[in-house]
Design a protein around this motif. Sequence first.
Motif, PDB file in Angstrom:
ATOM      1  N   VAL A  33       1.198  -1.169   0.092  1.00 40.70           N
ATOM      2  CA  VAL A  33      -0.070   0.583  -0.316  1.00 40.70           C
ATOM      3  C   VAL A  33       0.878   0.679   0.146  1.00 40.70           C
ATOM      4  CG1 VAL A  33      -1.597   1.868   1.551  1.00 40.70           C
ATOM      5  CG2 VAL A  33      -1.849  -1.494   1.032  1.00 40.70           C
ATOM      6  N   VAL A  34       2.081   1.632   1.205  1.00 41.01           N
ATOM      7  CA  VAL A  34       2.888   2.694   0.661  1.00 41.01           C
ATOM      8  C   VAL A  34       3.050   2.785  -0.274  1.00 41.01           C
ATOM      9  CG1 VAL A  34       5.236   3.039   2.023  1.00 41.01           C
ATOM     10  CG2 VAL A  34       3.351   1.931   3.170  1.00 41.01           C
ATOM     11  N   GLU A  35       3.664   1.609  -1.178  1.00 39.22           N
ATOM     12  CA  GLU A  35       4.857   1.350  -2.247  1.00 39.22           C
ATOM     13  C   GLU A  35       3.683   1.631  -3.501  1.00 39.22           C
ATOM     14  OE1 GLU A  35       8.134   1.127  -3.349  1.00 39.22           O
ATOM     15  OE2 GLU A  35       8.772   1.936  -1.259  1.00 39.22           O
ATOM     16  N   GLU A  36       2.818   1.921  -3.161  1.00 33.68           N
ATOM     17  CA  GLU A  36       2.187   1.504  -4.558  1.00 33.68           C
ATOM     18  C   GLU A  36       0.744   2.838  -4.633  1.00 33.68           C
ATOM     19  OE1 GLU A  36       0.403  -2.429  -6.419  1.00 33.68           O
ATOM     20  OE2 GLU A  36       3.175  -2.903  -5.595  1.00 33.68           O
ATOM     21  N   GLY A  37       0.115   2.544  -2.830  1.00 32.05           N
ATOM     22  CA  GLY A  37      -0.721   3.655  -2.940  1.00 32.05           C
ATOM     23  C   GLY A  37      -2.376   2.103  -3.220  1.00 32.05           C
ATOM     24  N   GLY A  38      -3.208   3.752  -3.565  1.00 30.82           N
ATOM     25  CA  GLY A  38      -4.088   2.733  -3.366  1.00 30.82           C
ATOM     26  C   GLY A  38      -4.359   1.446  -2.236  1.00 30.82           C
ATOM     27  N   ASP A  39      -6.468   0.725  -2.348  1.00 34.35           N
ATOM     28  CA  ASP A  39      -6.684   0.043  -1.206  1.00 34.35           C
ATOM     29  C   ASP A  39      -5.272  -0.764  -1.250  1.00 34.35           C
ATOM     30  OD1 ASP A  39      -8.778   1.809  -1.354  1.00 34.35           O
ATOM     31  OD2 ASP A  39      -9.756   0.634  -2.489  1.00 34.35           O
ATOM     32  N   ALA A  40      -5.814  -1.868  -0.212  1.00 33.95           N
ATOM     33  CA  ALA A  40      -4.662  -3.035   0.541  1.00 33.95           C
ATOM     34  C   ALA A  40      -5.763  -4.394   0.116  1.00 33.95           C
ATOM     35  CB  ALA A  40      -5.375  -3.145   2.306  1.00 33.95           C
ATOM     36  N   PRO A  41      -4.751  -4.608  -0.974  1.00 34.42           N
ATOM     37  CA  PRO A  41      -4.969  -6.087  -1.362  1.00 34.42           C
ATOM     38  C   PRO A  41      -5.948  -7.023  -1.043  1.00 34.42           C
ATOM     39  CG  PRO A  41      -2.859  -5.859  -1.423  1.00 34.42           C
ATOM     40  CD  PRO A  41      -2.910  -4.515  -0.652  1.00 34.42           C
ATOM     41  N   LYS A  42      -6.620  -7.606  -1.495  1.00 38.01           N
ATOM     42  CA  LYS A  42      -7.540  -8.520  -0.901  1.00 38.01           C
ATOM     43  C   LYS A  42      -6.268 -10.232  -1.180  1.00 38.01           C
ATOM     44  CE  LYS A  42     -12.023 -10.996  -0.820  1.00 38.01           C
ATOM     45  NZ  LYS A  42     -13.018 -11.667  -1.592  1.00 38.01           N
ATOM     46  N   VAL A  43      -6.095 -11.345  -0.176  1.00 35.25           N
ATOM     47  CA  VAL A  43      -6.311 -11.909   0.241  1.00 35.25           C
ATOM     48  C   VAL A  43      -6.405 -13.461   0.169  1.00 35.25           C
ATOM     49  CG1 VAL A  43      -4.194 -13.590   1.495  1.00 35.25           C
ATOM     50  CG2 VAL A  43      -3.790 -11.108   1.874  1.00 35.25           C
ATOM     51  N   THR A  44      -6.594 -14.584  -0.881  1.00 35.95           N
ATOM     52  CA  THR A  44      -6.985 -15.173  -1.495  1.00 35.95           C
ATOM     53  C   THR A  44      -5.406 -16.234  -1.725  1.00 35.95           C
ATOM     54  OG1 THR A  44      -7.151 -14.904  -3.947  1.00 35.95           O
ATOM     55  CG2 THR A  44      -8.780 -13.716  -2.538  1.00 35.95           C
ATOM     56  N   THR A  45      -6.918 -17.603  -1.121  1.00 36.30           N
ATOM     57  CA  THR A  45      -6.417 -18.919  -1.983  1.00 36.30           C
ATOM     58  C   THR A  45      -5.210 -18.245  -2.982  1.00 36.30           C
ATOM     59  OG1 THR A  45      -7.808 -19.814  -2.572  1.00 36.30           O
ATOM     60  CG2 THR A  45      -7.610 -20.126  -0.142  1.00 36.30           C
ATOM     61  N   LYS A  46      -5.451 -18.111  -3.801  1.00 41.01           N
ATOM     62  CA  LYS A  46      -4.773 -17.790  -4.880  1.00 41.01           C
ATOM     63  C   LYS A  46      -3.858 -17.233  -5.285  1.00 41.01           C
ATOM     64  CE  LYS A  46      -9.276 -18.801  -8.331  1.00 41.01           C
ATOM     65  NZ  LYS A  46     -10.122 -18.247  -9.222  1.00 41.01           N
ATOM     66  N   ASN A  47      -3.641 -15.989  -4.572  1.00 45.92           N
ATOM     67  CA  ASN A  47      -2.354 -15.285  -4.329  1.00 45.92           C
ATOM     68  C   ASN A  47      -2.176 -15.126  -3.084  1.00 45.92           C
ATOM     69  OD1 ASN A  47      -4.261 -13.659  -2.455  1.00 45.92           O
ATOM     70  ND2 ASN A  47      -4.583 -11.615  -3.517  1.00 45.92           N
ATOM     71  N   LEU A  48      -1.844 -15.741  -2.526  1.00 44.20           N
ATOM     72  CA  LEU A  48      -1.104 -16.631  -0.614  1.00 44.20           C
ATOM     73  C   LEU A  48       0.113 -16.817  -1.461  1.00 44.20           C
ATOM     74  CD1 LEU A  48      -1.770 -16.427   2.151  1.00 44.20           C
ATOM     75  CD2 LEU A  48      -1.866 -18.798   1.208  1.00 44.20           C
ATOM     76  N   HIS A  49       0.108 -17.742  -2.359  1.00 41.16           N
ATOM     77  CA  HIS A  49       2.077 -17.732  -2.692  1.00 41.16           C
ATOM     78  C   HIS A  49       2.490 -16.080  -2.782  1.00 41.16           C
ATOM     79  CE1 HIS A  49       0.029 -17.102  -6.558  1.00 41.16           C
ATOM     80  NE2 HIS A  49       1.073 -16.637  -7.158  1.00 41.16           N
ATOM     81  N   GLU A  50       1.838 -15.181  -3.685  1.00 44.16           N
ATOM     82  CA  GLU A  50       2.597 -14.349  -3.511  1.00 44.16           C
ATOM     83  C   GLU A  50       3.160 -13.558  -2.134  1.00 44.16           C
ATOM     84  OE1 GLU A  50      -0.400 -11.415  -5.788  1.00 44.16           O
ATOM     85  OE2 GLU A  50       0.073 -12.771  -7.290  1.00 44.16           O
ATOM     86  N   PHE A  51       2.699 -13.684  -1.130  1.00 47.68           N
ATOM     87  CA  PHE A  51       3.064 -12.963   0.145  1.00 47.68           C
ATOM     88  C   PHE A  51       3.770 -14.412   1.309  1.00 47.68           C
ATOM     89  CE2 PHE A  51      -1.209 -11.251  -1.625  1.00 47.68           C
ATOM     90  CZ  PHE A  51      -0.983 -10.013  -0.848  1.00 47.68           C
ATOM     91  N   LEU A  52       3.885 -15.200  -0.006  1.00 41.30           N
ATOM     92  CA  LEU A  52       3.890 -16.314   1.596  1.00 41.30           C
ATOM     93  C   LEU A  52       4.970 -17.275   0.774  1.00 41.30           C
ATOM     94  CD1 LEU A  52       1.415 -17.502   3.950  1.00 41.30           C
ATOM     95  CD2 LEU A  52       2.924 -16.189   3.670  1.00 41.30           C
ATOM     96  N   GLY A  53       5.082 -16.954  -0.911  1.00 39.80           N
ATOM     97  CA  GLY A  53       5.772 -17.997  -0.973  1.00 39.80           C
ATOM     98  C   GLY A  53       5.534 -19.076  -0.966  1.00 39.80           C
ATOM     99  N   ALA A  54       6.499 -20.640  -2.067  1.00 39.26           N
ATOM    100  CA  ALA A  54       5.584 -22.019  -2.476  1.00 39.26           C
ATOM    101  C   ALA A  54       5.343 -22.508  -0.959  1.00 39.26           C
ATOM    102  CB  ALA A  54       6.718 -22.538  -2.716  1.00 39.26           C
TER     103      ALA A  54
END
Length: 245
Positions: A33-54
């Motif tokens: 949010v700080v880097e890109e601005g806008g609303d906080a992204p929604k965490v789902t099972t499909k994009n969870l790997h983007e936050f935690l890795g494999a």
Amino acid sequence: VLKKVVSEYTREAGVRTLEKTIAKICRKIAFKVVEEGGDAPKVTTKNLHEFLGAPIFVDQEREKKPQIGYVNGLAWTSVGGVVLPCEATTMNGTGKLALTGSLGKVMQESGQAAMSYIRHNAKALKIEDDFYKKLDIHVHLPEGATPKDGPSAGITMTLAMVSILTNRKVRSDIAMTGEITLRGRVLPIGGLKEKLLAALSNGIKEVLIPKGNEKDIAELPDIVKEGLIITPVKTMDEVLAKALV
């Protein structure tokens, strides 16, 4: 999402690591949010790997079709219940029984009891009386990284062995827990709620439990009682009748 975090990232670590993992997700959201601005992204099972890795842990895919010598067992671990597949196979030999898969002493004894039950009831099971003189049997619980012990896999191992010796398939939508005596009685077990929750989350339709645990059904969450067919059994004969195709 939380369920996926528990099952794939923190299975062996417990609550403390779960809290750290969730905090890690929150920090990455805040940074984004700080880097890109806008609303906080929604965490789902499909994009969870983007936050935690494999994923660190990935559940073994359950067999979808009936198999010979393959049974869905249920086990209790320090972080909850798990569906524990049990495999059996035979080969030409001299009657040796091999039990593998990081099994403790109690489960080794369960395998020996299963073998004695089968030998004593070979005629009723339509198995050659001298099968143990011509065949070696290998029973394996593939989840080798999970130490396994406790009196709850007797009927699972017995069913896997009967299945391979009679060439009959076992239902893929059924799981079970319970210990067996030499006479084929099914004894009560512990950790019933955790085991049933594991069965439910893995798409199991019916679970066989010892008759002695029937009293515990009333204390189960409604989601378990409504989502599973829970069948109490007293003897190995009932297990075979329910599970074999």
